[in-house]
Design a protein around this motif. Sequence first.
Motif, PDB file in Angstrom:
ATOM      1  N   THR A 224       0.831  -1.207   0.000  1.00  0.00           N
ATOM      2  CA  THR A 224       0.000   0.000   0.000  1.00  0.00           C
ATOM      3  C   THR A 224       0.864   1.254   0.000  1.00  0.00           C
ATOM      4  O   THR A 224       0.641   2.179  -0.795  1.00  0.00           O
ATOM      5  N   ARG A 225       1.860   1.288   0.875  1.00  0.00           N
ATOM      6  CA  ARG A 225       2.725   2.462   0.944  1.00  0.00           C
ATOM      7  C   ARG A 225       3.604   2.585  -0.301  1.00  0.00           C
ATOM      8  O   ARG A 225       3.903   3.698  -0.754  1.00  0.00           O
ATOM      9  N   ALA A 226       4.011   1.461  -0.855  1.00  0.00           N
ATOM     10  CA  ALA A 226       4.774   1.493  -2.108  1.00  0.00           C
ATOM     11  C   ALA A 226       3.915   2.066  -3.229  1.00  0.00           C
ATOM     12  O   ALA A 226       4.395   2.854  -4.053  1.00  0.00           O
ATOM     13  N   ALA A 227       2.643   1.697  -3.252  1.00  0.00           N
ATOM     14  CA  ALA A 227       1.727   2.210  -4.269  1.00  0.00           C
ATOM     15  C   ALA A 227       1.565   3.718  -4.131  1.00  0.00           C
ATOM     16  O   ALA A 227       1.586   4.455  -5.133  1.00  0.00           O
ATOM     17  N   ASP A 228       1.434   4.209  -2.905  1.00  0.00           N
ATOM     18  CA  ASP A 228       1.324   5.655  -2.677  1.00  0.00           C
ATOM     19  C   ASP A 228       2.584   6.387  -3.112  1.00  0.00           C
ATOM     20  O   ASP A 228       2.526   7.448  -3.733  1.00  0.00           O
ATOM     21  N   GLU A 229       3.728   5.812  -2.785  1.00  0.00           N
ATOM     22  CA  GLU A 229       5.003   6.454  -3.107  1.00  0.00           C
ATOM     23  C   GLU A 229       5.237   6.540  -4.602  1.00  0.00           C
ATOM     24  O   GLU A 229       5.750   7.557  -5.114  1.00  0.00           O
TER      25      GLU A 229
ATOM     26  N   THR B 260      -1.507   1.752  -8.322  1.00  0.00           N
ATOM     27  CA  THR B 260      -2.487   1.092  -7.468  1.00  0.00           C
ATOM     28  C   THR B 260      -1.787  -0.038  -6.725  1.00  0.00           C
ATOM     29  O   THR B 260      -0.729  -0.519  -7.144  1.00  0.00           O
ATOM     30  N   GLU B 261      -2.367  -0.474  -5.622  1.00  0.00           N
ATOM     31  CA  GLU B 261      -1.777  -1.564  -4.865  1.00  0.00           C
ATOM     32  C   GLU B 261      -1.734  -2.841  -5.685  1.00  0.00           C
ATOM     33  O   GLU B 261      -0.772  -3.615  -5.612  1.00  0.00           O
TER      34      GLU B 261
END
Length: 305
Positions: free
Chosen positions: A24-29, A33-34
Motif C-alpha cells: 500500500t505504501r509502495a503504491a502511494d510512493e 495502485t496496490e
Amino acid sequence: MRRKIPSTSMLEAFESAARHLSFTRAADELSFTESAISRKIALLEEYLGVKLFSRVKKRLQLTDAGKSYSLMVQQSLDKLEMDTTLTMAHDAGRIQLELAVLPTFALKWLMPRLNEFNTLHPEVTIHVTAREEPFLFSEAPFDAAIHFDHPVWANATSTYLFTEELIPICSPQLIGGKHCRKPADLLNYVLMHKTGRPEAWSRWFELAGCPDARALKGPRYNMYAMSIEAARRGAGMALVPRTYVMDDIESGQLTVPWEMLVPGAKDYYFVVPEQKQASQAVQVFLAWLLKVAEQYRDVSEQVHA
C-alpha cells in the motif's frame, strides 16, 4: 547477448515495497495502485524464480533471498539515479575532473586553495569526493586521487607533493597562554590520538627527549578533523599534520604548546590511473597542484630554518 536484468519498473516496485514492508505504501510512493505493485512484484518473482516476500500473520515480510536482493537493488538504483543526475548536469562546454581526496586534507588544505584554481581555470569543473581508504580505480568513478602512497596504486602514476609533518596543537585557553615551559608539560593534559597512528605521541616525546608511557593513553579519533575540533574546544592536546592547522594557528584559535615538528610516516601524492594520464583536466590540475605544493614546501623549509 541480452542482459538478465528485470525491468526498472519491477525493481522500483520491489525496492519501495521492501523498504516499507507494505504494498500500500509502495503504491502511494510510486503513484500506482496496490494491485499494480502486487502484479509487478509477482512478475519479478516469476522472472527470478525466487520468492521475495512472505506473509506471517497477515504481515508482509521479506524472505532471506528478498532481504539480500533488496539491499543490492537499492544500491543499484541509487547508483543509477546518481549516474543519471551527473549526466544530466554535464556541461559540454567544460571539462570535468572527478577527484578523490583524503577527508581532512580536502577540508583543511585543498578547499582553501581551490578557489585560486577555479579563477585560473574556469573551463575546468572539479568534483571532490572524500575517500579515507585507498581504492581500485577500476572499481571507482575517479580520474585521480590525492592520497598517501599505497600498493593499490601499482598501475597508476604517483607524483610526490610533500611530506606530512606532525605538530602538537591545543586551545590557548587550555594552557593559559601560547606555550608550555618544557615538552614534558604536555603530559599533564589529555593527549588525543589518531586511530591509525597510536604510536605518534610516543615518538614525539621520545624525539623531544622525554619518553613516557603516558604518551600512549588518551582518546582516539579516526579522523584528524575530529581531534582538531576537540582541541579547539579545549578537550586536550592533538598531534596533527601542520598542513591542517596553519590557518587556525594564525587566527589564534589554536596554539602550538611546544615548537617541534616531527616528520610523519606518510607522504602525499597525486595519483592518476594510466588511462587518465592524457586527460586535459588531469594535466591542468596537476600543473597547478605542483605549483601550490612547492609553495607549501618553501613555507615549511622557512619554518624549519
